[in-house]
Write a protein that holds these residues in place. Structure first.
Motif, PDB file in Angstrom:
ATOM      1  N   ASP A  33       0.855  -1.193   0.000  1.00 44.30           N
ATOM      2  CA  ASP A  33       0.000   0.000   0.000  1.00 44.30           C
ATOM      3  C   ASP A  33       0.886   1.236   0.000  1.00 44.30           C
ATOM      4  O   ASP A  33       1.801   1.349   0.815  1.00 44.30           O
ATOM      5  N   THR A  34       0.619   2.135  -0.933  1.00 46.38           N
ATOM      6  CA  THR A  34       1.379   3.389  -1.010  1.00 46.38           C
ATOM      7  C   THR A  34       0.399   4.534  -1.191  1.00 46.38           C
ATOM      8  O   THR A  34      -0.681   4.357  -1.757  1.00 46.38           O
ATOM      9  N   LYS A  35       0.771   5.684  -0.730  1.00 49.06           N
ATOM     10  CA  LYS A  35      -0.065   6.873  -0.891  1.00 49.06           C
ATOM     11  C   LYS A  35       0.600   7.855  -1.863  1.00 49.06           C
ATOM     12  O   LYS A  35       0.067   8.902  -2.149  1.00 49.06           O
ATOM     13  N   GLU A  36       1.767   7.497  -2.353  1.00 50.83           N
ATOM     14  CA  GLU A  36       2.548   8.392  -3.190  1.00 50.83           C
ATOM     15  C   GLU A  36       2.076   8.379  -4.634  1.00 50.83           C
ATOM     16  O   GLU A  36       1.593   7.376  -5.129  1.00 50.83           O
ATOM     17  N   GLU A  37       2.246   9.491  -5.297  1.00 54.50           N
ATOM     18  CA  GLU A  37       2.023   9.562  -6.738  1.00 54.50           C
ATOM     19  C   GLU A  37       3.281   9.045  -7.424  1.00 54.50           C
ATOM     20  O   GLU A  37       4.356   9.025  -6.836  1.00 54.50           O
ATOM     21  N   GLY A  38       3.156   8.637  -8.651  1.00 58.33           N
ATOM     22  CA  GLY A  38       4.328   8.162  -9.381  1.00 58.33           C
ATOM     23  C   GLY A  38       4.560   6.687  -9.149  1.00 58.33           C
ATOM     24  O   GLY A  38       3.694   5.964  -8.682  1.00 58.33           O
ATOM     25  N   ILE A  39       5.755   6.260  -9.467  1.00 51.81           N
ATOM     26  CA  ILE A  39       6.081   4.839  -9.430  1.00 51.81           C
ATOM     27  C   ILE A  39       7.244   4.611  -8.458  1.00 51.81           C
ATOM     28  O   ILE A  39       8.392   4.838  -8.784  1.00 51.81           O
ATOM     29  N   PRO A  40       6.950   4.185  -7.234  1.00 50.52           N
ATOM     30  CA  PRO A  40       7.996   3.991  -6.217  1.00 50.52           C
ATOM     31  C   PRO A  40       8.651   2.610  -6.304  1.00 50.52           C
ATOM     32  O   PRO A  40       8.546   1.801  -5.401  1.00 50.52           O
ATOM     33  N   THR A  41       9.341   2.314  -7.410  1.00 55.13           N
ATOM     34  CA  THR A  41       9.897   0.972  -7.577  1.00 55.13           C
ATOM     35  C   THR A  41      10.939   0.642  -6.510  1.00 55.13           C
ATOM     36  O   THR A  41      10.991  -0.491  -6.043  1.00 55.13           O
ATOM     37  N   GLY A  42      11.761   1.595  -6.108  1.00 50.91           N
ATOM     38  CA  GLY A  42      12.772   1.332  -5.081  1.00 50.91           C
ATOM     39  C   GLY A  42      12.146   0.897  -3.768  1.00 50.91           C
ATOM     40  O   GLY A  42      12.611  -0.040  -3.120  1.00 50.91           O
ATOM     41  N   LYS A  43      11.073   1.550  -3.394  1.00 53.91           N
ATOM     42  CA  LYS A  43      10.375   1.199  -2.151  1.00 53.91           C
ATOM     43  C   LYS A  43       9.764  -0.196  -2.253  1.00 53.91           C
ATOM     44  O   LYS A  43       9.797  -0.971  -1.307  1.00 53.91           O
TER      45      LYS A  43
END
Length: 117
Positions: A33-43
């Protein structure tokens, strides 16, 4: 949600949702689950390593999928990942990619299955 489509050869990692849970007995890919925009591949890669104990390489990114259930709306961002070590992962199973269409999935994860075949 960032969804990890982790494969090793012809096998892909899935979780069967336990009885007593919302959407029990359906299958799903691992997700963060993420709340960020974009693509957090590292996370996502770090989460896969920490939570699932797998080292993965990121491959193709698929278009975002929209899923609604009850009064909630979820956006699924699927990422193809590969691992060289198909080890046991607690609460998950390795399934042949060719078998995915015969398994029950939620509507959002079923759309992701369509990307794979």
């Amino acid at each position: 949600r960032s969804v990890a489509l982790i494969h090793c050869g012809s096998k892909i990692l899935l979780r069967r949702i336990p009885k007593g849970s919302l959407m029990a007995d359906l299958h799903e890919f691992p997700y963060l689950d993420t709340k960020e925009e974009g693509i957090p591949t590292g996370k996502l890669v770090k989460w896969v390593h920490t939570k699932l104990h797998l080292r993965v390489a990121v491959g193709k990114t698929f278009p975002e999928v929209r899923q609604g259930f009850t009064r909630y709306r979820v956006y699924l961002r699927p990422f193809m990942m590969s691992t060289q070590n198909k080890k046991l992962v607690d609460s998950y199973i390795w399934v042949n990619v060719s078998e995915l269409r015969s398994l029950p999935f939620s509507s959002g994860h079923k759309k992701i299955v369509n990307y794979l075949n």
